[in-house]
Design a protein around this motif. Structure first.
Motif, PDB file in Angstrom:
ATOM      1  N   SER A  57     -13.786 -12.513  14.754  1.00  0.00           N
ATOM      2  CA  SER A  57     -13.837 -11.954  13.397  1.00  0.00           C
ATOM      3  C   SER A  57     -12.494 -11.339  13.017  1.00  0.00           C
ATOM      4  O   SER A  57     -11.699 -10.941  13.881  1.00  0.00           O
ATOM      5  N   PHE A  58     -12.275 -11.280  11.721  1.00  0.00           N
ATOM      6  CA  PHE A  58     -11.061 -10.710  11.114  1.00  0.00           C
ATOM      7  C   PHE A  58     -11.499  -9.595  10.175  1.00  0.00           C
ATOM      8  O   PHE A  58     -12.451  -9.761   9.414  1.00  0.00           O
ATOM      9  N   ILE A 142     -14.664 -11.193   8.165  1.00  0.00           N
ATOM     10  CA  ILE A 142     -14.694 -12.656   8.173  1.00  0.00           C
ATOM     11  C   ILE A 142     -15.047 -13.108   9.580  1.00  0.00           C
ATOM     12  O   ILE A 142     -14.285 -12.868  10.521  1.00  0.00           O
ATOM     13  N   GLY A 143     -16.202 -13.704   9.732  1.00  0.00           N
ATOM     14  CA  GLY A 143     -16.650 -14.183  11.038  1.00  0.00           C
ATOM     15  C   GLY A 143     -16.500 -15.682  11.157  1.00  0.00           C
ATOM     16  O   GLY A 143     -16.673 -16.422  10.181  1.00  0.00           O
ATOM     17  N   TYR A 144     -16.176 -16.131  12.371  1.00  0.00           N
ATOM     18  CA  TYR A 144     -16.007 -17.574  12.603  1.00  0.00           C
ATOM     19  C   TYR A 144     -16.636 -17.929  13.946  1.00  0.00           C
ATOM     20  O   TYR A 144     -16.313 -17.335  14.975  1.00  0.00           O
ATOM     21  N   ARG A 145     -17.558 -18.897  13.949  1.00  0.00           N
ATOM     22  CA  ARG A 145     -18.216 -19.413  15.150  1.00  0.00           C
ATOM     23  C   ARG A 145     -17.627 -20.788  15.450  1.00  0.00           C
ATOM     24  O   ARG A 145     -17.551 -21.641  14.563  1.00  0.00           O
ATOM     25  N   VAL A 319      -4.408  -5.280   7.054  1.00  0.00           N
ATOM     26  CA  VAL A 319      -5.172  -5.831   8.173  1.00  0.00           C
ATOM     27  C   VAL A 319      -5.585  -4.703   9.120  1.00  0.00           C
ATOM     28  O   VAL A 319      -4.756  -3.932   9.591  1.00  0.00           O
ATOM     29  N   VAL A 320      -6.881  -4.629   9.378  1.00  0.00           N
ATOM     30  CA  VAL A 320      -7.411  -3.667  10.347  1.00  0.00           C
ATOM     31  C   VAL A 320      -7.409  -4.280  11.744  1.00  0.00           C
ATOM     32  O   VAL A 320      -7.027  -3.646  12.730  1.00  0.00           O
ATOM     33  N   GLU A 321      -7.830  -5.548  11.827  1.00  0.00           N
ATOM     34  CA  GLU A 321      -7.887  -6.219  13.123  1.00  0.00           C
ATOM     35  C   GLU A 321      -7.826  -7.727  12.922  1.00  0.00           C
ATOM     36  O   GLU A 321      -8.598  -8.285  12.139  1.00  0.00           O
TER      37      GLU A 321
END
Length: 371
Positions: A57-58, A142-145, A319-321
């Protein structure tokens, strides 16, 4: 057995002795062990054929307002951090944007050629946090699988960065379009003001022509006054009394000689030096807009092209992470699957023990009936 201990006729003891159950399970241990082994083997087989899925995730929040200072140089146009934040989020959640990125980076994705890209997009990518809940701060998630073998974290960071670059270009084009529209508006205002001033000069020229015609008819060649003009050869004195409300004399008392010189000079320069305070203000704004346009054309506008963060992602949001590769896959959950296989295998084994014992007792009962 004493009479008190004799069971009452018709009475059946329904109580279950736990020792009997324990002995039954011990005797049928091979059923339990066999089913547990079978379930564990099936679990390992499932894990072997299932491709592990990872999740990353972002996270980001709206950027500082100083990031957009270059766009807020002039009145009438403004880019806010929230606007840039939502523009990025909406673009990231767009299937067309994801499709374009996949087409440009096909060798980086592990996607079945026969798969529906729309379904892949729906299953893999999630975008949240575009609207704040109550008084809480906006936080984009923002999640990415992605499957094993794909550099999902790098892909997600690059997808955000590529989209942020597109968003910055969109904001820049919007600012450039606004500046171009302002240039056109200022140019039209400038032409209108000059045309108004020119018409004013034409009105003055018409007034001069009228005064010259009157001066010639009255034979006033040189500047004079009503008193001098009123002295007639007969000796009687006539005072011309057509004096303006402000005490000024009619223009023709200047004499046609001076009026014609003034007229000729005005005719020669009627289109020159068209300027007043309002025109000068418009020209100053027009020149400012032209300088901005030149800097935009050469990609040298400070705060937009120069003096800004080179990373487009950090221009648009704070940007946090960044996304990073997780230590273990999220699917399938190996520990959970193995635990369930042990539990299910044990439960099925116990059921088989009971069924085997029941089948044995049923055969004994049948033989007793036959005997």
């Amino acid at each position: 057995m004493s009479p008190e201990e004799q069971p009452t006729p018709g009475y059946h003891d329904d109580e279950i002795d736990l020792r009997d159950l324990a002995l039954m399970l011990i005797e049928g241990w091979y059923w339990i062990v066999g089913m547990v082994v079978l379930a564990v083997v099936a679990a390992f087989a499932y894990l072997a054929v299932t491709t592990p899925t990872f999740e990353t995730s972002f996270h980001a929040v709206p950027a500082s307002v100083s990031n957009f200072s270059g766009y807020n140089l002039m009145n009438g146009f403004e880019i806010t951090p929230g606007e840039a934040y939502r523009t990025l989020g909406n673009r990231l959640s767009s299937f067309q944007n994801f499709e374009r990125f996949v087409e440009d980076n096909q060798d980086r994705f592990r996607i079945d050629p026969e798969a529906d890209l729309g379904q892949v997009f729906a299953n893999r990518l999630t975008v949240g946090g575009l609207a704040a809940d109550g008084n809480s701060q906006l936080m984009m998630n923002i999640g990415y699988r992605y499957p094993e073998g794909e550099e999902g974290a790098e892909i997600l960071n690059d997808y955000v960065g590529d989209t942020a670059e597109q968003v910055w270009a969109t904001l820049r084009n919007r600012f450039e379009d606004h500046n171009r529209a302002q240039l056109a508006s200022l140019f039209n205002d400038l032409q209108l003001q000059k045309e108004t001033l020119k018409r004013s000069r034409e009105d003055e020229l018409f007034t001069l022509e009228q005064a010259i015609a009157v001066a010639r008819r009255l034979d006033i060649e040189k500047p004079t006054t009503p008193q001098q003009f009123g002295r007639q050869p007969s000796g009687s004195e006539v005072i011309y009394a057509n004096i303006g409300n402000d005490g000024s004399l009619p223009l023709y008392f200047m004499g046609y000689e001076a009026l014609e010189a003034d007229r000729d000079t005005m005719k020669a320069s009627i289109d020159d030096g068209l300027s007043n305070m309002m025109i000068r203000e418009i020209e100053q704004k027009f020149e400012q807009r032209k300088r901005i346009s030149r800097l935009l054309s050469s990609n040298r506008l400070y705060g937009v092209d120069e003096g800004v963060e080179p990373n487009h992602t950090e221009r648009v949001v704070d940007v946090v992470e960044y996304a990073f590769r997780p230590a273990s896959p999220s699917e399938p959950p190996k520990a959970l699957i193995l635990s369930l296989s042990l539990i299910v295998g044990g439960m099925v084994g116990v059921m088989l023990v009971f069924l085997a014992r029941f089948a044995g007792s049923l055969r004994g009962y049948r033989e007793m009936k036959r005997g």
